[in-house]
Every structure is written in structure tokens, then in C-alpha cells.
Design a protein around this motif. Structure first.
Motif, mmCIF file in Angstrom:
data_model
loop_
_atom_site.group_PDB
_atom_site.id
_atom_site.type_symbol
_atom_site.label_atom_id
_atom_site.label_comp_id
_atom_site.label_asym_id
_atom_site.label_seq_id
_atom_site.Cartn_x
_atom_site.Cartn_y
_atom_site.Cartn_z
ATOM 1 N N ASN A 187 37.255 -54.975 -16.742
ATOM 2 C CA ASN A 187 37.758 -56.341 -16.678
ATOM 3 C C ASN A 187 39.160 -56.393 -17.254
ATOM 4 O O ASN A 187 39.465 -55.717 -18.241
ATOM 5 N N LEU A 188 40.024 -57.198 -16.670
ATOM 6 C CA LEU A 188 41.413 -57.272 -17.117
ATOM 7 C C LEU A 188 41.598 -58.157 -18.344
ATOM 8 O O LEU A 188 42.632 -58.096 -19.005
ATOM 9 N N ILE A 189 40.579 -58.979 -18.680
ATOM 10 C CA ILE A 189 40.770 -59.926 -19.783
ATOM 11 C C ILE A 189 40.004 -59.533 -21.042
ATOM 12 O O ILE A 189 40.218 -60.118 -22.098
ATOM 13 N N ASP A 190 39.091 -58.566 -20.964
ATOM 14 C CA ASP A 190 38.403 -58.091 -22.165
ATOM 15 C C ASP A 190 37.989 -56.641 -21.950
ATOM 16 O O ASP A 190 38.475 -55.973 -21.037
ATOM 17 N N THR A 191 37.084 -56.137 -22.786
ATOM 18 C CA THR A 191 36.695 -54.729 -22.698
ATOM 19 C C THR A 191 35.369 -54.528 -21.966
ATOM 20 O O THR A 191 34.748 -53.483 -22.087
ATOM 21 N N SER A 192 34.924 -55.526 -21.223
ATOM 22 C CA SER A 192 33.699 -55.375 -20.444
ATOM 23 C C SER A 192 33.988 -54.621 -19.149
ATOM 24 O O SER A 192 35.131 -54.483 -18.716
ATOM 25 N N ALA A 193 32.913 -54.120 -18.518
ATOM 26 C CA ALA A 193 33.074 -53.338 -17.296
ATOM 27 C C ALA A 193 31.939 -53.642 -16.338
ATOM 28 O O ALA A 193 30.914 -54.236 -16.706
ATOM 29 N N ARG A 194 32.117 -53.215 -15.094
ATOM 30 C CA ARG A 194 31.045 -53.306 -14.106
ATOM 31 C C ARG A 194 30.936 -51.971 -13.381
ATOM 32 O O ARG A 194 31.858 -51.152 -13.396
ATOM 33 N N ALA A 195 29.784 -51.752 -12.747
ATOM 34 C CA ALA A 195 29.540 -50.521 -12.006
ATOM 35 C C ALA A 195 29.424 -50.827 -10.518
ATOM 36 O O ALA A 195 28.711 -51.754 -10.123
ATOM 37 N N ILE A 214 28.417 -48.990 2.080
ATOM 38 C CA ILE A 214 27.655 -50.019 1.381
ATOM 39 C C ILE A 214 27.925 -49.899 -0.116
ATOM 40 O O ILE A 214 27.973 -48.791 -0.661
ATOM 41 N N VAL A 215 28.102 -51.035 -0.775
ATOM 42 C CA VAL A 215 28.336 -51.029 -2.219
ATOM 43 C C VAL A 215 27.356 -51.976 -2.905
ATOM 44 O O VAL A 215 27.150 -53.099 -2.459
ATOM 45 N N PHE A 216 26.711 -51.483 -3.962
ATOM 46 C CA PHE A 216 25.873 -52.296 -4.838
ATOM 47 C C PHE A 216 26.620 -52.452 -6.158
ATOM 48 O O PHE A 216 27.009 -51.453 -6.771
ATOM 49 N N GLY A 217 26.815 -53.688 -6.594
ATOM 50 C CA GLY A 217 27.617 -53.920 -7.790
ATOM 51 C C GLY A 217 26.865 -54.628 -8.897
ATOM 52 O O GLY A 217 25.743 -55.108 -8.724
ATOM 53 N N THR A 218 27.495 -54.687 -10.046
ATOM 54 C CA THR A 218 26.989 -55.433 -11.193
ATOM 55 C C THR A 218 28.044 -56.443 -11.611
ATOM 56 O O THR A 218 29.177 -56.423 -11.117
ATOM 57 N N GLY A 219 27.684 -57.330 -12.539
ATOM 58 C CA GLY A 219 28.668 -58.204 -13.140
ATOM 59 C C GLY A 219 29.416 -57.450 -14.236
ATOM 60 O O GLY A 219 29.107 -56.308 -14.568
ATOM 61 N N PHE A 220 30.409 -58.109 -14.813
ATOM 62 C CA PHE A 220 31.159 -57.504 -15.922
ATOM 63 C C PHE A 220 30.359 -57.701 -17.212
ATOM 64 O O PHE A 220 30.765 -58.432 -18.120
ATOM 65 N N ASP A 221 29.227 -57.001 -17.295
ATOM 66 C CA ASP A 221 28.362 -57.129 -18.463
ATOM 67 C C ASP A 221 27.984 -55.767 -19.041
ATOM 68 O O ASP A 221 26.962 -55.613 -19.711
ATOM 69 N N LEU A 222 28.824 -54.757 -18.762
ATOM 70 C CA LEU A 222 28.642 -53.424 -19.327
ATOM 71 C C LEU A 222 29.700 -53.177 -20.393
ATOM 72 O O LEU A 222 30.808 -53.726 -20.330
ATOM 73 N N TRP A 223 29.359 -52.315 -21.360
ATOM 74 C CA TRP A 223 30.252 -52.079 -22.492
ATOM 75 C C TRP A 223 30.335 -50.584 -22.775
ATOM 76 O O TRP A 223 29.465 -49.809 -22.383
ATOM 77 N N THR A 224 31.387 -50.186 -23.453
ATOM 78 C CA THR A 224 31.571 -48.784 -23.817
ATOM 79 C C THR A 224 30.338 -48.253 -24.543
ATOM 80 O O THR A 224 29.830 -48.873 -25.466
#
Length: 279
Positions: A151-159, A202-212
Motif C-alpha cells: 500500500n502506498l499510504i501505510d505498511t500494509s500489503a496484499r497478495a 486469472i488473478v485471486f487477490g486479497t485486501g490490504f490487510d497483510l503485514w510484514t
């Protein structure tokens, strides 16, 4: 001011009333069914779980005899394929991660060759009837890649999990996503079909709710329509149980026979990828 006092007194009066009322319902007598769960996983022994269903309001009775009362023992179980018939013996076994329980196990290993047709036959003890089903081994569907996007605004990530689909055939998939352990409650668990696809990527995604430090465990199953329909009906049944105004939802099984069974007999072909989230 008088209006406020009137409403306050009315509220207090209503609160003091006992508005609850017990209602007795005469429920129809429930007849249990044999329930089959058999997943043929390449590289594993032939294994099957055979149990009894129970009434919705029946006490679980989680004591030392729970497993013995739940498992349906003493049946004759065979699986026929490629001109041979294997017997699954009535031996209790389990797998630790993720935890799975079986009460019928064979000596032979399931082949990963696509196109093999398997036929299940179960004869219940004491004249309880028979159960039959068939399924076919599907091809392996690999995961192309798993991309961690920050994420560009915090340190969260998605897969983002990518697979390449063959649009010439109609395919069905189950996608699960666990965090840190396969024994954890899946963050995602859904079925999907490429009937609506317009591209092979095909892509399966998550929200930006993953962390280091999170370990993301992606699993993509290539499944048949029987298993797709079964899983979809199970999910609908769960939702119906959570809604007091919903009609009961039945389970779409692919097992049949004079024993009036429910359940699923299918092959379990999947690819799994574990990715550590790190900067």
C-alpha cells in the motif's frame, strides 16, 4: 416537557413487562443418513470418512464416546479403477496438518494420471443398504506466481495469486488462503468457475490487510462440477442456518444408493504456495 416525561414513563412501563413467551414446536421425527467424504489425493492412500448425520437440535454429547457414536463402522468399502478393485479397510487414521480423520483406509496410493475414472461402492452392515459414486482424476493446475503488493499510504500489503486458465474447457476451482498456518481459519475460501472469464490470466487477490512477517498460504484446487456444486450448497446451507427467516438449504451430493446417503466422492488436485510478506 410533559411529552418527554410521558415517553420516559411509557418506556419504563414496557421494560417492566415480560414480553417473552415460550412456544413449543412439534418437529417431525428425524431419520439419520450415512454421510460420505472421500477425497482422492494423488500421492496419498485411498481414505474415506463414513459417519451418521444427526438432527439439528440433537445434543452433540462431546464425551469419550463421541467419535465411536459418530463414525459408521463395519461397512464394506471398495474403489474400482483401471481394471482393479481396492478394498478400504475399517481402520481409524488421521492426518495432523490440517487435521483430518478417516475410518476407512486402503493399502494403495492414488495416481496423479488425469482421466482415470474411480467408482466407489459401499455396502452398509446389517442390511443398511448400499452407496455408490464415481469421479475422474483432473489435471494439475499450477500457481504461476504470488505477488506481494504494498500500500502506498501505510505498511500494509496484499497478495495477488496468478494462474493460467485454459479457456477451451469449462473449469472449476476452489481457492483458499490461510495466514501463518494451514490449521488457521481460512481468510478466504470460495469456489469459482471460468464460465465468466474473458482472459486466460486469472488473478485471486486479497485486501490490504497483510503485514510484514505474515506467511501467506495460497491453495488453488482444480475441481469438478460435482465438488463445485457440493461446496456451494454447503456454504448456502451455513448461511441459511444463520438466518432465522431463511428456508433450509439442501446439500447437493454426488453419492447415491438405497442407503439414502449424502456427501461427496471426488479427486483433490491442488497446488500450494507459501509466501513470506517482507519489505
Amino acid at each position: 416537557m410533559k411529552n418527554y416525561i410521558f415517553f420516559a414513563l411509557s418506556f419504563i412501563g414496557l421494560s417492566a413487562c415480560n414480553l417473552s413467551k415460550e412456544v413449543e414446536l412439534d418437529l417431525p421425527e428425524y431419520t439419520d443418513q450415512p454421510v460420505v467424504e472421500c477425497y482422492l489425493q494423488p500421492g496419498k492412500h485411498f481414505r474415506l470418512l463414513l459417519t451418521h448425520s444427526s438432527a439439528y437440535f440433537e445434543p452433540l454429547g462431546l464425551d469419550s464416546s463421541f467419535v465411536q457414536k459418530t463414525l459408521l463402522q463395519g461397512a464394506t468399502v471398495t474403489i474400482t479403477y483401471s481394471g482393479q478393485t481396492d478394498t478400504l479397510y475399517n481402520n481409524n487414521s488421521f492426518e495432523l496438518s490440517p487435521f483430518k480423520l478417516y475410518n476407512y483406509t486402503g493399502h494403495n496410493i492414488v495416481s496423479d494420471t488425469p482421466g482415470i475414472e474411480y467408482q466407489l461402492k459401499i455396502i452398509l452392515p446389517n442390511g443398511g443398504g448400499d452407496i455408490s459414486a464415481k469421479t475422474k482424476m483432473l489435471s494439475f493446475q499450477p500457481i504461476d506466481s504470488v505477488v506481494i503488493q504494498w500500500n502506498l499510504i501505510d505498511t500494509s500489503a496484499r497478495a495477488l495469486t496468478y494462474i493460467t486458465d485454459d479457456l477451451k474447457t469449462t473449469d472449476f476451482f476452489r481457492r483458499t488462503l490461510n495466514i501463518n498456518s494451514l490449521d488457521s481459519v481460512p481468510e478466504q475460501d470460495f469456489v469459482w468457475t471460468d464460465r465468466v472469464s474473458t482472459t486466460s490470466l486469472i488473478v485471486f487477490g486479497t485486501g490490504f490487510d497483510l503485514w510484514t512477517g505474515n506467511k501467506v498460504i495460497n491453495t488453488v484446487y482444480h475441481i469438478d462440477q460435482d465438488y463445485y456444486d457440493y461446496l456451494e450448497s454447503v456454504q448456502l446451507a451455513i448461511l441459511a442456518n444463520l438466518n432465522p427467516f431463511a428456508q433450509p438449504s439442501g446439500i447437493k451430493s454426488n453419492v447415491s444408493g438405497s442407503a439414502n446417503p449424502a456427501g461427496i466422492f471426488t479427486c483433490l488436485v491442488f497446488d500450494r504456495d507459501s509466501t513470506l510478506v517482507k519489505m
